[in-house]
Design a protein around this motif. Structure first.
Motif, PDB file in Angstrom:
ATOM      1  N   PRO A 199       0.843  -1.150   0.101  1.00  0.00           N
ATOM      2  CA  PRO A 199      -0.317   0.172  -0.095  1.00  0.00           C
ATOM      3  C   PRO A 199       0.908   1.188  -0.019  1.00  0.00           C
ATOM      4  N   GLY A 200       0.475   2.088  -0.829  1.00  0.00           N
ATOM      5  CA  GLY A 200       1.111   3.369  -0.806  1.00  0.00           C
ATOM      6  C   GLY A 200       2.666   3.339  -1.708  1.00  0.00           C
ATOM      7  N   VAL A 202       3.386   2.814  -4.987  1.00  0.00           N
ATOM      8  CA  VAL A 202       2.905   3.573  -6.141  1.00  0.00           C
ATOM      9  C   VAL A 202       2.817   5.113  -5.935  1.00  0.00           C
ATOM     10  N   GLU A 203       1.791   5.580  -5.215  1.00  0.00           N
ATOM     11  CA  GLU A 203       1.430   6.951  -4.805  1.00  0.00           C
ATOM     12  C   GLU A 203       2.782   7.449  -4.426  1.00  0.00           C
ATOM     13  N   GLY A 204       3.409   6.717  -3.425  1.00  0.00           N
ATOM     14  CA  GLY A 204       4.804   7.403  -2.903  1.00  0.00           C
ATOM     15  C   GLY A 204       5.813   7.778  -4.109  1.00  0.00           C
ATOM     16  N   LEU A 206       5.120   8.325  -7.116  1.00  0.00           N
ATOM     17  CA  LEU A 206       4.499   9.346  -8.238  1.00  0.00           C
ATOM     18  C   LEU A 206       4.353  10.633  -7.493  1.00  0.00           C
ATOM     19  N   ARG A 207       4.297  10.765  -6.026  1.00  0.00           N
ATOM     20  CA  ARG A 207       4.097  12.158  -5.231  1.00  0.00           C
ATOM     21  C   ARG A 207       5.570  12.889  -5.926  1.00  0.00           C
ATOM     22  N   TRP A 209       6.341  13.577  -8.698  1.00  0.00           N
ATOM     23  CA  TRP A 209       6.981  13.228  -9.789  1.00  0.00           C
ATOM     24  C   TRP A 209       7.152  14.209 -10.892  1.00  0.00           C
TER      25      TRP A 209
END
Ligand code: ADP
Ligand code: 5GP
Length: 212
Positions: A199-200, A202-204, A206-207, A209
């Protein structure tokens, strides 16, 4: 190789089933030796200890009255009657390990695997098959830990258990032990890569990016 059972992830529940004597304990033992960070779900059982088994290590050995009390209390994530004895997975012990990001191995029967998936909605399921009925008989006899009556009961249950193997996500035929272990190990490492265990991640990544 580095132990992949580390923090920053959700723990993986690796659920392994097999007819008795197929070599599940042997294969699980190898996996635990190679990856000592992987936890093991210690079941409760009403059967008597066998060979060198130790209470609190291999199983929690309890009597039928206490087992039934625990069923009523909702203590088990799943439980089943197998070969004439009760077996059950303590719920909290497992959830605590998984929440800490520890992978957990389950050595449970087919009914238990299905219940665990249904009740906790988690787990990667693997079924270990013997190469032939004759070889299964040889292994059960050669292990030297069970009476002829117990062996006969386990063999008569084996075909019913094997018939349910297609429900599992992965099948491993334990003919040559090293080859079977390579397959189980590959399943474990691949299952570790499931997105729901990261969890997190991919988001991490891309944050920020676009700004960088
Ligand atoms: P289970 O946990 O599935 O009941 P075990 O791991 O106790 O089975 O294995 C049953 C017996 O078969 C043991 O004596 C074990 O050493 C032996 N065994 C396991 N895998 C193999 C194999 N691939 N070839 C030959 N013997 C095996
Ligand atoms: P054994 O007596 O050989 O240790 O185990 C007999 C069977 O019970 C095996 O198929 C094993 O996987 C299964 N078993 C062990 N613990 C549990 C458990 O907690 N729940 C269920 N459903 N089956 C279990």
């Amino acid at each position: 190789m580095p132990d992949p059972s580390s923090s920053g992830r959700q723990g993986l529940a690796l659920i392994v089933s097999a007819p008795s004597g197929a070599g599940k304990s042997t294969l699980i033992g190898r996996l635990r030796a190679e990856f000592p960070g992987v936890g093991y779900s210690i079941s409760c059982t009403t059967r008597a200890p066998r060979g060198t088994e130790r209470d609190g290590v291999d199983y929690h050995f309890i009597d039928a009255a206490l087992f039934k009390e625990r069923i009523a209390q909702g203590y088990f994530a799943e439980w089943a009657e197998v070969h004439g004895n009760y077996y059950g997975t303590p719920r909290q012990q497992v959830l605590d390990l998984l929440a800490k990001g520890r992978d957990v191995l389950f050595d449970i029967d087919v009914q238990g695997a299905k219940q665990l998936r249904a009740n906790l909605n988690l787990g990667c399921t693997v079924f270990i098959l013997p190469p032939t009925r004759e070889e299964l008989t040889r292994r059960l006899t050669g292990r030297g830990t069970d009476t002829p009556e117990v062996i006969a009961k386990r063999l008569s249950n084996a075909s019913r258990e094997i018939a349910q193997a297609p429900w599992f996500q992965y099948l491993v035929v334990n003919d040559d032990l090293d080859a079977a272990y390579d397959e189980l190990r590959a399943v474990y490492l691949a299952a570790r890569c499931a997105p729901e265990l990261r969890p997190g991640l991919v988001e991490g990544l891309l944050r920020g990016w676009e700004e960088a």
